[in-house]
Every structure is written in C-alpha cells, then in structure tokens.
Design a protein around this motif. Structure first.
Motif, PDB file in Angstrom:
ATOM      1  N   ARG A  80      -3.588   4.290   7.739  1.00  0.00           N
ATOM      2  CA  ARG A  80      -4.668   3.413   7.264  1.00  0.00           C
ATOM      3  C   ARG A  80      -6.018   4.106   7.370  1.00  0.00           C
ATOM      4  N   THR A 109       0.589   1.351   3.755  1.00  0.00           N
ATOM      5  CA  THR A 109       1.074   2.368   4.692  1.00  0.00           C
ATOM      6  C   THR A 109       2.435   1.997   5.278  1.00  0.00           C
ATOM      7  N   ALA A 158      -4.132  -2.142   4.194  1.00  0.00           N
ATOM      8  CA  ALA A 158      -3.410  -2.648   5.369  1.00  0.00           C
ATOM      9  C   ALA A 158      -1.907  -2.601   5.181  1.00  0.00           C
TER      10      ALA A 158
END
Length: 222
Positions: free
Chosen positions: A18, A160, A157
């Motif tokens: 992130r 990943t 958010a």
C-alpha cells in the motif's frame, strides 16, 4: 537531508505494498529498506516502538506507522501532486475509510485463517472471505474504480490483497473469479496501471512464502 523519504517495508506484505503504491501514484522518490521481521532492524524498533511492524514511512526523520495512516499522510503532505486519493466531500471520505477498515478486519482475518488452518476451520474462513468480498463488490457497483472513474484510497487499500489471492486459492482449493467475477475484473483494470503492477509483489512469491508459513502454523496438508 530535508524531505528525505524512507520506507521500511517487506516485499510480500500487502500493507507494505500500500505504501509503495501510494508513493508511486504521487511520483515520490524514496529509499526503500527491506525488513526481516524475524530479526527486526534497530531502525524499525526505533521508528515503531509500539507495534514494531511495517510499513513505516520516515519523512524528514519523523515516522508514520500503520498502512492506511501512511496512505492518508502521503495524500495530505503531497496534496499538490495528482491524484488525490480521498474524495473531496466528507461523506465520500468517511465511506472510503469505513470500507478500508472493513477490509483490514474482515478480509485480512479470513485470509489468515485460510492459510493457517485446515478442515472445517478453513471452510469457514473461505465462506467468511467470500461473504466479505461480495459486500465489497456491492460497494464497487458498476464503477471503474471504487472512486468512480478515479483510482483512489479504497482501491489502494484492497488491490494489494490481490497479490495474495493466488495463495488463498492454492490453500483453499477455490477460485475467486467463480465467486467474485466483478471484483476480479476490477483487479485486472487496476493492474493495467503501471504504478500498481510495479508496486505489487509476485503472487507466486507470496504463495511460496505462505507455504513455508503454513507449515509452521499447521495449515499445509502433509
């Protein structure tokens, strides 16, 4: 050096990814230091003495910890650089933060149980994962990204975690595309962005790492 940016990170961590992705989206130059969480560096222990976890963003000597906090910090400090991650209206920002928190609580926990358990516990974890992601799919709707036409905070958010999907499928013997086709289509769109494709870890490497961890946790069938 003023404005020096250092990232303490682990390649396969979805939380570290992130931070890398947020920095890439803003075009921020930084120094990356790979951490060994089995033998944490003195710098990590100094910069994050509370949780002793990655990622830690060190900006001009000051540490920022927790991945979602790091992403928001990057967005606020470099607000003059496009794109903006969070919506301009308070309600939109609140929704994005709510769903990011939901992902960290529900999706992460279910994923951890998929690779670290067996039998009935693993089946329960798979169901919990699908239930959570189907709710996230509803939030996506028919938009290109969670930010509508703009790749933003909630996309960062969640995308990943997609590096870990292959490993979850290997452990759980199921297919995300069968259960959440709209979400997988979104992930493929995200991966077309160079900032995303270059920031995410190789799914095969993630799987190899989890297979080793799974043996220690008893989650690998012998």
């Amino acid at each position: 050096m003023a404005n020096r940016v250092i990232l303490l990170d682990v390649e396969c961590s979805m939380f570290g990814m992130r931070a890398r992705l947020a920095l890439a989206e803003k075009g921020i130059q930084y120094e990356r230091k790979e951490e060994n969480l089995a033998d944490k560096s003195p710098l990590l222990l100094e910069m994050n003495p509370v949780h002793k976890k990655i990622p830690v963003l060190i900006h001009d000597g000051k540490p920022i910890c927790e991945s979602l906090v790091v992403v928001q910090y990057i967005d606020e400090v470099w607000k003059d650089k496009s794109p903006a991650f969070l919506p301009s209206d308070p309600y939109g920002r609140a929704k994005a933060r709510f769903w990011a928190d939901f992902i960290d609580k529900k999706v992460y926990d279910a994923g951890r149980r998929i690779w670290s358990t067996k039998g009935e516990d693993r089946e329960t974890a798979k169901k919990d994962m699908m239930d959570a992601l189907k709710l996230v799919e509803v939030e996506l709707g028919d938009d290109t990204y969670f930010g509508g036409d703009n790749f933003g905070f909630l996309d960062i958010a969640l995308i990943t975690f997609c590096s870990w999907f292959h490993a979850y499928e290997v452990f759980g013997n199921f297919s995300f595309e069968d259960h959440c086709p709209k979400l997988i289509a979104w992930a493929k769109r995200c991966m077309e962005k160079e900032s995303v494709s270059k920031s995410l870890a190789d799914p095969n490497k993630v799987c190899e790492s989890l297979l080793l961890l799974g043996k220690n946790y008893g989650g690998v069938d012998q």
